[in-house]
Design an enzyme around this catalytic site. Structure first.
Site, PDB file in Angstrom:
ATOM      1  N   SER A  65      -7.852  67.499  48.960  1.00 27.81           N
ATOM      2  CA  SER A  65      -8.947  67.409  50.040  1.00 27.81           C
ATOM      3  C   SER A  65     -10.242  68.187  49.482  1.00 27.81           C
ATOM      4  CB  SER A  65      -8.417  68.023  51.446  1.00 27.81           C
ATOM      5  OG  SER A  65      -7.160  67.163  51.797  1.00 27.81           O
TER       6      SER A  65
HETATM    7  N1  SAH Z   1      -2.737  68.465  51.503  1.00 25.87           N
HETATM    8  C1  SAH Z   1      -3.157  67.955  50.192  1.00 25.87           C
HETATM    9  C2  SAH Z   1      -3.635  66.436  50.512  1.00 25.87           C
HETATM   10  C3  SAH Z   1      -3.015  65.546  49.636  1.00 25.87           C
HETATM   11  S1  SAH Z   1      -3.352  63.842  50.155  1.00 25.87           S
HETATM   12  C4  SAH Z   1      -3.768  68.780  49.411  1.00 25.87           C
HETATM   13  O1  SAH Z   1      -3.890  69.884  49.866  1.00 25.87           O
HETATM   14  O2  SAH Z   1      -3.769  68.411  48.069  1.00 25.87           O
HETATM   15  C5  SAH Z   1      -2.215  63.182  51.058  1.00 25.87           C
HETATM   16  C6  SAH Z   1      -0.726  63.300  50.743  1.00 25.87           C
HETATM   17  O3  SAH Z   1       0.097  62.886  51.612  1.00 25.87           O
HETATM   18  C7  SAH Z   1      -0.479  62.333  49.465  1.00 25.87           C
HETATM   19  O4  SAH Z   1      -0.014  63.401  48.290  1.00 25.87           O
HETATM   20  C8  SAH Z   1       0.699  61.587  49.902  1.00 25.87           C
HETATM   21  O5  SAH Z   1       1.521  61.104  48.847  1.00 25.87           O
HETATM   22  C9  SAH Z   1       1.097  62.267  50.948  1.00 25.87           C
HETATM   23  N2  SAH Z   1       1.722  61.236  51.877  1.00 25.87           N
HETATM   24  C10 SAH Z   1       1.403  60.152  52.510  1.00 25.87           C
HETATM   25  N3  SAH Z   1       2.369  59.680  53.344  1.00 25.87           N
HETATM   26  C11 SAH Z   1       3.126  60.701  53.465  1.00 25.87           C
HETATM   27  C12 SAH Z   1       4.644  60.494  54.205  1.00 25.87           C
HETATM   28  N4  SAH Z   1       5.096  59.884  55.060  1.00 25.87           N
HETATM   29  N5  SAH Z   1       5.376  61.878  54.054  1.00 25.87           N
HETATM   30  C13 SAH Z   1       4.720  62.835  53.177  1.00 25.87           C
HETATM   31  N6  SAH Z   1       3.914  62.830  52.384  1.00 25.87           N
HETATM   32  C14 SAH Z   1       2.803  61.670  52.575  1.00 25.87           C
END
Ligand code: SAH
Length: 220
Positions: A65
């Site tokens: 993000s």
């Molecule tokens: N908080 C992260 C942002 C990652 S983007 C950071 O600081 O880098 C969102 C993430 O959510 C992705 O890695 C994706 O694989 C994960 N995601 C999407 N759906 C999900 C689910 N149902 N359970 C767990 N993770 C999930």
């Protein structure tokens, strides 16, 4: 002659100024951002952009993000240092590392094994021992560890916040999550629980990758 490249300290100072100008006023949040070397959380080829205020691609087609959004969501959670926080969507681990500066323990769930492994290596390298990780479908939450004083979702659910997460929110607890179907039509929502009453506020417009059900099939 080209001016010398800015050091990561100088880039960090610029980023913090940028966040302040963007309206992040909580000095604890700014200090937490300052504590976490974002260059460790981005792909090597993007290391020179680690302190720019923008989202960057990570593995598995996901994104780390934008620092402003990490700071904004962290501020919106109004963390206390004794709190236990659940994060859905570990991704690079950056948001979890920032949260870990400000609360007792972070529980973070990711559906890609490959991303989780990299994030765990980063937490170990930084000595962040108050982060507990799990491979799983975050939309089901983490019932064995519930209730949580704070919950943050970093992937966008199409319709509403998954009910399991609302159920796992402690009395007095706050949940922040992006909601919306299209990448360009999402909004951050903040839920505050008082007993069985849930107050709902709409915050800023955002852009997150979708929340997807089930564990990803990324085994080699
Ligand atoms: N908080 C992260 C942002 C990652 S983007 C950071 O600081 O880098 C969102 C993430 O959510 C992705 O890695 C994706 O694989 C994960 N995601 C999407 N759906 C999900 C689910 N149902 N359970 C767990 N993770 C999930």
């Amino acid at each position: 002659m080209k001016p010398p490249a800015a050091t990561s300290d100088e880039r960090m100072i610029r980023l913090l100024m940028d966040l302040r100008q963007g309206g992040i006023a909580d000095t604890r949040v700014l200090a937490a951002i300052e504590q976490v070397p974002r260059e460790l959380f981005v792909l090597g080829s993007f290391a020179d952009q680690a302190y720019e205020n923008r989202a960057l691609p990570i593995d598995a087609g996901q994104t780390i993000s934008q620092p402003f959004i990490v700071a904004y969501m962290t501020e919106a959670l109004n963390l206390g240092e004794r709190m236990r926080v659940l994060e859905i969507g570990t991704g690079s681990g950056y948001q979890a590392a920032v949260l870990a500066q400000l609360c007792r323990r972070v529980y973070t769930i990711e559906r890609y094994r490959s991303l989780l492994k990299l994030a765990e290596e980063r937490f170990a390298k930084l000595g962040l021992h108050n982060i507990t990780t799990k491979l799983g479908d975050g939309s089901k939450g983490w019932p064995e560890q519930a209730p949580f004083e704070r919950i943050i979702v970093t992937a966008a659910a199409a319709g509403e916040v998954p009910p399991a997460l609302v159920d796992q929110l402690a009395d007095g607890g706050i949940l922040v999550a992006p909601i919306g179907e299209l990448r360009h039509d999402q909004r951050l929502v903040r839920l505050t629980r008082t007993g069985n009453d849930i107050k709902r506020e709409e915050l800023i417009a955002v852009r997150f990758v979708p929340l997807v059900e089930g564990i990803a099939n990324d085994r080699p």
